[in-house]
Write an enzyme that holds these catalytic residues in place. Structure first.
Site, mmCIF file in Angstrom:
data_model
loop_
_atom_site.group_PDB
_atom_site.id
_atom_site.type_symbol
_atom_site.label_atom_id
_atom_site.label_comp_id
_atom_site.label_asym_id
_atom_site.label_seq_id
_atom_site.Cartn_x
_atom_site.Cartn_y
_atom_site.Cartn_z
ATOM 1 N N GLU A 170 26.757 65.717 75.309
ATOM 2 C CA GLU A 170 25.929 65.475 74.116
ATOM 3 C C GLU A 170 24.637 66.259 74.287
ATOM 4 O O GLU A 170 23.858 65.988 75.197
ATOM 5 C CB GLU A 170 25.656 63.966 74.005
ATOM 6 C CG GLU A 170 24.686 63.589 72.898
ATOM 7 C CD GLU A 170 24.294 62.106 72.967
ATOM 8 O OE1 GLU A 170 25.120 61.275 73.413
ATOM 9 O OE2 GLU A 170 23.158 61.791 72.588
ATOM 10 N N LYS A 205 27.019 53.701 69.671
ATOM 11 C CA LYS A 205 26.198 53.875 70.863
ATOM 12 C C LYS A 205 25.400 52.573 71.047
ATOM 13 O O LYS A 205 24.938 51.990 70.055
ATOM 14 C CB LYS A 205 25.263 55.062 70.655
ATOM 15 C CG LYS A 205 24.246 55.250 71.759
ATOM 16 C CD LYS A 205 23.521 56.583 71.598
ATOM 17 C CE LYS A 205 22.446 56.731 72.671
ATOM 18 N NZ LYS A 205 22.043 58.123 72.872
ATOM 19 N N ARG A 260 16.348 66.914 70.578
ATOM 20 C CA ARG A 260 14.955 66.597 70.930
ATOM 21 C C ARG A 260 14.158 67.867 71.177
ATOM 22 O O ARG A 260 12.948 67.816 71.362
ATOM 23 C CB ARG A 260 14.928 65.730 72.191
ATOM 24 C CG ARG A 260 15.486 64.358 71.942
ATOM 25 C CD ARG A 260 15.555 63.533 73.180
ATOM 26 N NE ARG A 260 16.658 62.613 73.074
ATOM 27 C CZ ARG A 260 17.012 61.737 73.997
ATOM 28 N NH1 ARG A 260 16.337 61.666 75.133
ATOM 29 N NH2 ARG A 260 18.033 60.959 73.805
ATOM 30 N N THR A 262 20.758 62.552 69.336
ATOM 31 C CA THR A 262 19.442 62.344 68.736
ATOM 32 C C THR A 262 19.375 63.023 67.357
ATOM 33 O O THR A 262 18.382 63.654 67.002
ATOM 34 C CB THR A 262 18.303 62.845 69.658
ATOM 35 O OG1 THR A 262 18.605 62.531 71.028
ATOM 36 C CG2 THR A 262 16.987 62.170 69.308
HETATM 37 C C1 3PG Z 1 19.576 58.587 75.569
HETATM 38 O O1 3PG Z 1 19.008 59.347 74.870
HETATM 39 O O2 3PG Z 1 20.746 58.257 75.331
HETATM 40 C C2 3PG Z 1 18.823 58.022 76.713
HETATM 41 O O3 3PG Z 1 17.533 58.536 76.741
HETATM 42 C C3 3PG Z 1 19.436 58.233 78.020
HETATM 43 O O4 3PG Z 1 18.894 57.311 78.864
HETATM 44 P P1 3PG Z 1 18.759 57.577 80.427
HETATM 45 O O5 3PG Z 1 17.775 58.681 80.580
HETATM 46 O O6 3PG Z 1 18.277 56.266 81.008
HETATM 47 O O7 3PG Z 1 20.115 57.958 80.968
#
Ligand code: 3PG
Length: 218
Positions: free
Chosen positions: A50, A137, A54, A77
């Site tokens: 994924e 999710k 961002r 995102t």
């Molecule tokens: C996401 O965007 O799915 C999370 O920021 C991932 O979280 P993590 O950095 O704790 O793995």
């Protein structure tokens, strides 16, 4: 507009993500890192990835990674319908968003790209079901109560599958993946920003392989 992969049904995408069990969540500042990162992930045994919107490099990174037949690339995102279009045009095979946006979900369905929206409450899960979705999710998983919360949510929503993300790592991923309601886990731990910034591709491969091994121990 039509989706890049119109023949692909959401079920096939879910199965591909479920088969890998781990979905790396990538934040790339420079699309030049996309190819070595993709190679590092596949060398570690993962196929699905994924790439998050961002950063401005997201679409180019998706474009580069999608050229690798060993990779199954989605966009994360994704907050707006315009980003859905940008992601699909770049080759994204699926869309992930941190929360439930009826606009984003409807647009994904209109263009025919599978979508996995965030859903953290019973109400949001019912919104996803109403939209015809069966996989969400679950973000941020650790802060929301982790496996305890997923078990509680899975009781009434028996057909829903979760992709917990946020606070997942090699030490706790088995706890999540051993739940029948969990399709796969997502996270950044094998693609941490510091590893990418320093081009530590061997470390990405090592961490990925360790995660894959842990997932296979279930
Ligand atoms: C996401 O965007 O799915 C999370 O920021 C991932 O979280 P993590 O950095 O704790 O793995």
């Amino acid at each position: 507009m039509t989706a890049v992969h119109p023949s692909e049904q959401p079920a096939g995408v879910s199965e591909t993500i479920a088969a890998g069990r781990i979905l790396p969540v990538v934040v790339l500042d420079d699309a030049r890192d996309a190819a070595p990162l993709g190679a590092a992930l596949t060398a570690g045994g993962l196929r699905s990835v994924e790439v998050t919107f961002r950063t401005d490099a997201a679409a180019d990174a998706i474009r580069v990674m999608s050229e690798d037949p060993d990779l199954f690339v989605g966009a994360g995102t994704v907050l707006t319908p315009a980003q859905v279009d940008e992601a699909v045009a770049a080759g994204a095979r699926f869309i992930v968003s941190p929360g439930f946006s009826p606009r984003v979900v409807a647009h994904c369905q209109q263009v025919g790209v599978p979508v996995f929206p965030g859903a953290a409450t019973p109400t949001e899960i019912q919104m996803a079901i109403d939209a015809g979705l069966d996989t969400v999710k679950f973000f941020p998983a650790g802060q929301l109560g982790g496996t305890t919360m997923i078990k509680a949510l899975a009781a009434p929503f028996r057909s829903v599958r979760f992709i917990p993300t946020g606070g997942v790592n090699t030490d706790n991923l088995r706890d999540y993946l051993s739940l029948p309601a969990v399709l796969a886990v997502g996270g950044t731990w094998m693609v941490a920003p510091s590893l990418l910034a320093e081009g530590r591709w061997d470390d990405v491969t090592t961490l990925t392989a360790a995660a894959v091994t842990a997932a296979r121990e279930i």
